[in-house]
Design a protein around this motif. Structure first.
Motif, PDB file in Angstrom:
ATOM      1  N   ARG A 160      -7.033 -15.224 -62.072  1.00 42.63           N
ATOM      2  CA  ARG A 160      -6.062 -15.064 -63.158  1.00 42.63           C
ATOM      3  C   ARG A 160      -4.727 -15.685 -62.780  1.00 42.63           C
ATOM      4  NH1 ARG A 160      -6.568  -8.847 -65.079  1.00 42.63           N
ATOM      5  NH2 ARG A 160      -8.080  -9.238 -66.718  1.00 42.63           N
ATOM      6  N   LYS A 161      -4.026 -16.162 -63.783  1.00 43.94           N
ATOM      7  CA  LYS A 161      -2.707 -16.740 -63.561  1.00 43.94           C
ATOM      8  C   LYS A 161      -1.726 -15.637 -63.160  1.00 43.94           C
ATOM      9  CE  LYS A 161       0.366 -17.780 -66.824  1.00 43.94           C
ATOM     10  NZ  LYS A 161       1.612 -17.259 -66.331  1.00 43.94           N
ATOM     11  N   PRO A 162      -1.013 -15.830 -62.043  1.00 44.36           N
ATOM     12  CA  PRO A 162      -0.010 -14.834 -61.655  1.00 44.36           C
ATOM     13  C   PRO A 162       1.150 -14.805 -62.661  1.00 44.36           C
ATOM     14  CG  PRO A 162      -0.510 -16.299 -59.821  1.00 44.36           C
ATOM     15  CD  PRO A 162      -1.140 -16.875 -61.040  1.00 44.36           C
ATOM     16  N   LYS A 163       1.681 -13.636 -62.853  1.00 46.71           N
ATOM     17  CA  LYS A 163       2.802 -13.477 -63.769  1.00 46.71           C
ATOM     18  C   LYS A 163       3.990 -14.290 -63.254  1.00 46.71           C
ATOM     19  CE  LYS A 163       5.570 -10.022 -66.070  1.00 46.71           C
ATOM     20  NZ  LYS A 163       5.847  -8.604 -66.239  1.00 46.71           N
ATOM     21  N   GLY A 164       4.607 -15.034 -64.139  1.00 43.67           N
ATOM     22  CA  GLY A 164       5.780 -15.817 -63.785  1.00 43.67           C
ATOM     23  C   GLY A 164       5.477 -17.251 -63.370  1.00 43.67           C
ATOM     24  N   MET A 165       4.207 -17.577 -63.159  1.00 51.05           N
ATOM     25  CA  MET A 165       3.841 -18.947 -62.782  1.00 51.05           C
ATOM     26  C   MET A 165       3.622 -19.767 -64.052  1.00 51.05           C
ATOM     27  SD  MET A 165       0.697 -20.350 -60.410  1.00 51.05           S
ATOM     28  CE  MET A 165       1.342 -19.742 -58.876  1.00 51.05           C
ATOM     29  N   HIS A 166       4.147 -20.973 -64.063  1.00 52.06           N
ATOM     30  CA  HIS A 166       3.945 -21.858 -65.205  1.00 52.06           C
ATOM     31  C   HIS A 166       2.475 -22.241 -65.303  1.00 52.06           C
ATOM     32  CE1 HIS A 166       8.150 -22.675 -66.286  1.00 52.06           C
ATOM     33  NE2 HIS A 166       8.393 -22.513 -64.995  1.00 52.06           N
ATOM     34  N   TRP A 167       2.020 -22.448 -66.528  1.00 50.95           N
ATOM     35  CA  TRP A 167       0.615 -22.805 -66.738  1.00 50.95           C
ATOM     36  C   TRP A 167       0.260 -24.129 -66.071  1.00 50.95           C
ATOM     37  CZ3 TRP A 167      -3.454 -20.133 -67.921  1.00 50.95           C
ATOM     38  CH2 TRP A 167      -3.304 -18.942 -68.607  1.00 50.95           C
ATOM     39  N   ARG A 168       1.170 -25.092 -66.137  1.00 48.34           N
ATOM     40  CA  ARG A 168       0.880 -26.397 -65.541  1.00 48.34           C
ATOM     41  C   ARG A 168       0.738 -26.284 -64.019  1.00 48.34           C
ATOM     42  NH1 ARG A 168       4.532 -31.200 -67.549  1.00 48.34           N
ATOM     43  NH2 ARG A 168       5.962 -30.440 -65.980  1.00 48.34           N
ATOM     44  N   THR A 169       1.590 -25.489 -63.402  1.00 51.50           N
ATOM     45  CA  THR A 169       1.496 -25.256 -61.955  1.00 51.50           C
ATOM     46  C   THR A 169       0.194 -24.548 -61.623  1.00 51.50           C
ATOM     47  OG1 THR A 169       3.895 -25.060 -61.799  1.00 51.50           O
ATOM     48  CG2 THR A 169       2.616 -24.145 -59.981  1.00 51.50           C
ATOM     49  N   PHE A 170      -0.151 -23.541 -62.402  1.00 56.20           N
ATOM     50  CA  PHE A 170      -1.391 -22.797 -62.185  1.00 56.20           C
ATOM     51  C   PHE A 170      -2.605 -23.722 -62.305  1.00 56.20           C
ATOM     52  CE2 PHE A 170      -4.903 -20.370 -64.159  1.00 56.20           C
ATOM     53  CZ  PHE A 170      -5.205 -19.554 -63.087  1.00 56.20           C
ATOM     54  N   GLU A 171      -2.644 -24.525 -63.351  1.00 57.01           N
ATOM     55  CA  GLU A 171      -3.775 -25.427 -63.546  1.00 57.01           C
ATOM     56  C   GLU A 171      -3.882 -26.455 -62.432  1.00 57.01           C
ATOM     57  OE1 GLU A 171      -2.989 -26.818 -67.482  1.00 57.01           O
ATOM     58  OE2 GLU A 171      -3.741 -24.968 -68.401  1.00 57.01           O
ATOM     59  N   ARG A 172      -2.739 -26.954 -61.949  1.00 58.26           N
ATOM     60  CA  ARG A 172      -2.742 -27.902 -60.834  1.00 58.26           C
ATOM     61  C   ARG A 172      -3.290 -27.256 -59.570  1.00 58.26           C
ATOM     62  NH1 ARG A 172       2.485 -28.582 -59.963  1.00 58.26           N
ATOM     63  NH2 ARG A 172       2.444 -27.451 -58.012  1.00 58.26           N
ATOM     64  N   LYS A 173      -2.856 -26.025 -59.283  1.00 61.22           N
ATOM     65  CA  LYS A 173      -3.341 -25.322 -58.096  1.00 61.22           C
ATOM     66  C   LYS A 173      -4.828 -24.993 -58.194  1.00 61.22           C
ATOM     67  CE  LYS A 173       0.976 -23.345 -56.469  1.00 61.22           C
ATOM     68  NZ  LYS A 173       0.997 -23.725 -55.083  1.00 61.22           N
ATOM     69  N   ILE A 174      -5.294 -24.655 -59.392  1.00 66.23           N
ATOM     70  CA  ILE A 174      -6.722 -24.368 -59.580  1.00 66.23           C
ATOM     71  C   ILE A 174      -7.549 -25.624 -59.331  1.00 66.23           C
ATOM     72  CG2 ILE A 174      -8.472 -23.808 -61.322  1.00 66.23           C
ATOM     73  CD1 ILE A 174      -7.164 -21.335 -60.202  1.00 66.23           C
ATOM     74  N   GLU A 175      -7.085 -26.777 -59.819  1.00 68.80           N
ATOM     75  CA  GLU A 175      -7.807 -28.036 -59.584  1.00 68.80           C
ATOM     76  C   GLU A 175      -7.833 -28.371 -58.089  1.00 68.80           C
ATOM     77  OE1 GLU A 175      -9.727 -29.766 -61.631  1.00 68.80           O
ATOM     78  OE2 GLU A 175      -9.282 -28.140 -63.033  1.00 68.80           O
ATOM     79  N   GLN A 176      -6.706 -28.165 -57.407  1.00 69.89           N
ATOM     80  CA  GLN A 176      -6.675 -28.371 -55.955  1.00 69.89           C
ATOM     81  C   GLN A 176      -7.658 -27.437 -55.275  1.00 69.89           C
ATOM     82  OE1 GLN A 176      -2.630 -27.551 -54.852  1.00 69.89           O
ATOM     83  NE2 GLN A 176      -1.926 -29.642 -55.250  1.00 69.89           N
TER      84      GLN A 176
END
Length: 98
Positions: free
Chosen positions: A49-65
């Motif tokens: 799950r996306k952590p609260k306060g993290m931008h969606w674009r940052t979250f998606e980039r980290k998930i792809e990594q």
């Protein structure tokens, strides 16, 4: 006695890790950044799950990594298991000849 790293001939933790441990360590680092306490074998990246306060674009980039790193870590785990199975087979063959 207090001495510096150079005087005590100590190295950094990253220098002691084997090359096959790097993907697993990187996976843990990315998972901690995403607030996940489970390893790549127990929780696929898609279910984090996306952590609260993290931008969606940052979250998606980290998930792809994380997906790429988890794939490498899984390949290393498969290779390790293959080596273990081979060693066990050789040991079993040797014991059966005794």
């Amino acid at each position: 006695m207090f001495a510096c790293r150079h005087c005590r001939r100590l190295n950094y933790r990253s220098q002691q890790a084997s090359k096959r441990d790097v993907p697993c360590d990187r996976s843990w680092t990315l998972r901690r950044a995403l607030g996940c306490d489970e390893g790549f074998l127990s929780l696929p990246a898609e279910f984090i799950r996306k952590p609260k306060g993290m931008h969606w674009r940052t979250f998606e980039r980290k998930i792809e990594q994380l997906k790429r790193v988890d794939a490498r870590a899984l390949d290393e785990a498969r290779a390790l298991l293959g080596r273990i199975e081979h060693s066990v087979k050789i040991a079993g063959d040797a014991l059966s000849r005794c």
